[in-house]
Motif scaffolding. Structure first.
Motif, PDB file in Angstrom:
ATOM      1  N   GLY A 166       0.818  -1.209   0.000  1.00  0.00           N
ATOM      2  CA  GLY A 166       0.000   0.000   0.000  1.00  0.00           C
ATOM      3  C   GLY A 166       0.849   1.255   0.000  1.00  0.00           C
ATOM      4  N   HIS A 167       1.940   1.221   0.750  1.00  0.00           N
ATOM      5  CA  HIS A 167       2.860   2.360   0.814  1.00  0.00           C
ATOM      6  C   HIS A 167       3.515   2.608  -0.544  1.00  0.00           C
ATOM      7  CE1 HIS A 167       6.366   4.479   3.055  1.00  0.00           C
ATOM      8  NE2 HIS A 167       5.357   5.298   2.941  1.00  0.00           N
ATOM      9  N   ALA A 168       3.950   1.530  -1.206  1.00  0.00           N
ATOM     10  CA  ALA A 168       4.570   1.667  -2.527  1.00  0.00           C
ATOM     11  C   ALA A 168       3.569   2.211  -3.546  1.00  0.00           C
ATOM     12  CB  ALA A 168       5.117   0.323  -2.991  1.00  0.00           C
ATOM     13  N   LEU A 169       2.330   1.740  -3.473  1.00  0.00           N
ATOM     14  CA  LEU A 169       1.301   2.189  -4.413  1.00  0.00           C
ATOM     15  C   LEU A 169       0.998   3.672  -4.249  1.00  0.00           C
ATOM     16  CD1 LEU A 169      -1.085  -0.891  -4.244  1.00  0.00           C
ATOM     17  CD2 LEU A 169       0.250  -0.158  -6.225  1.00  0.00           C
ATOM     18  N   LEU A 170       1.081   4.159  -3.013  1.00  0.00           N
ATOM     19  CA  LEU A 170       0.895   5.597  -2.776  1.00  0.00           C
ATOM     20  C   LEU A 170       1.855   6.389  -3.638  1.00  0.00           C
ATOM     21  CD1 LEU A 170       0.116   8.200  -1.224  1.00  0.00           C
ATOM     22  CD2 LEU A 170       1.722   7.489   0.560  1.00  0.00           C
ATOM     23  N   TYR A 171       3.121   5.988  -3.645  1.00  0.00           N
ATOM     24  CA  TYR A 171       4.143   6.733  -4.384  1.00  0.00           C
ATOM     25  C   TYR A 171       4.060   6.503  -5.891  1.00  0.00           C
ATOM     26  CZ  TYR A 171       6.151   7.933   0.104  1.00  0.00           C
ATOM     27  OH  TYR A 171       6.330   8.426   1.362  1.00  0.00           O
ATOM     28  N   ARG A 172       3.316   5.485  -6.296  1.00  0.00           N
ATOM     29  CA  ARG A 172       3.071   5.297  -7.730  1.00  0.00           C
ATOM     30  C   ARG A 172       1.829   6.054  -8.174  1.00  0.00           C
ATOM     31  NH1 ARG A 172       2.985  -0.277 -10.317  1.00  0.00           N
ATOM     32  NH2 ARG A 172       3.541   1.021 -12.082  1.00  0.00           N
ATOM     33  N   GLY A 173       1.183   6.724  -7.234  1.00  0.00           N
ATOM     34  CA  GLY A 173      -0.009   7.506  -7.572  1.00  0.00           C
ATOM     35  C   GLY A 173      -1.284   6.688  -7.656  1.00  0.00           C
TER      36      GLY A 173
END
Length: 207
Positions: free
Chosen positions: A108-115
């Motif tokens: 979820g954290h990584a997806l945040l930074y992928r927009g």
């Protein structure tokens, strides 16, 4: 450091992938503690290769999860997404329920930074529910910190503040982790135009 040195000397000249895997894992954790993410990444990659060579699927899955987290820290969000999804599939296949939840939380954290805000929110919520059911208060608190960041990115300041305050409360017994929750609360309050409160939270996080 002394332990690593003694281990290195004791296995010098031996070609044992099981020992190599554990030693690379140890070096990776040591590098992380020394704030050397590049070395940590390299040793995690070598540990993963060694675990795969020995057919140790459980530890290989854990290394993929750790690699995904480290790739996020280094800003390689595409690779992090792919690595974490691979780890998630393996964890599900192996029945590693607790690890699966940790992977969801980091994905979820990584997806945040992928927009990918909507997917990030959904995945982080799944992790919150699972950690709560497990009674894993510390991990739930960290996950709620991520949920607060996601809500802030989406512009939902009410949800963001609620999650950040819940995280700060849950992490009272873990000051290094609580600092991040209070710091994100400061950003949320600033975005809401509540500058004096934001400054108080920033000072608390800094302290």
């Amino acid at each position: 450091d002394e332990l690593i040195l003694r281990l290195e000397r004791s296995v010098e000249g031996r070609d044992d992938p099981k020992v190599a895997a554990m030693l690379h894992q140890l070096r990776a954790f040591r590098a992380s503690a020394a704030s050397d993410p590049g070395a940590c990444l390299q040793h995690l990659q070598r540990a993963l290769a060694s675990f795969e060579q020995t057919g140790d699927a459980r530890n290989a899955c854990t290394m993929r999860a750790n690699l995904g987290c480290m790739l996020t820290e280094l800003g390689d969000f595409d690779s992090s997404d792919a690595m974490l999804r691979s780890a998630l599939t393996a964890a599900g296949r192996l029945g590693l329920t607790d690890l699966e939840t940790v992977i969801l939380h980091n994905l979820g954290h990584a997806l945040l930074y992928r927009g990918k805000i909507d997917e990030a929110r959904m995945i982080e919520q799944r992790a919150i529910v699972a950690f709560h059911a497990q009674g894993a208060l510390r991990l739930e608190g960290v996950t709620r910190t991520y949920a607060a960041k996601i809500a802030l990115a989406s512009g939902d300041l009410a949800v963001a503040e609620r999650e950040a305050r819940a995280a700060a409360e849950m992490l009272t017994a873990a000051p290094p982790l609580r600092a991040a929750a209070v710091a994100i609360l400061s950003r949320i309050l600033l975005a809401a135009g509540r500058t004096p409160e934001s400054l108080d939270a920033a000072r608390e996080a800094y302290a």
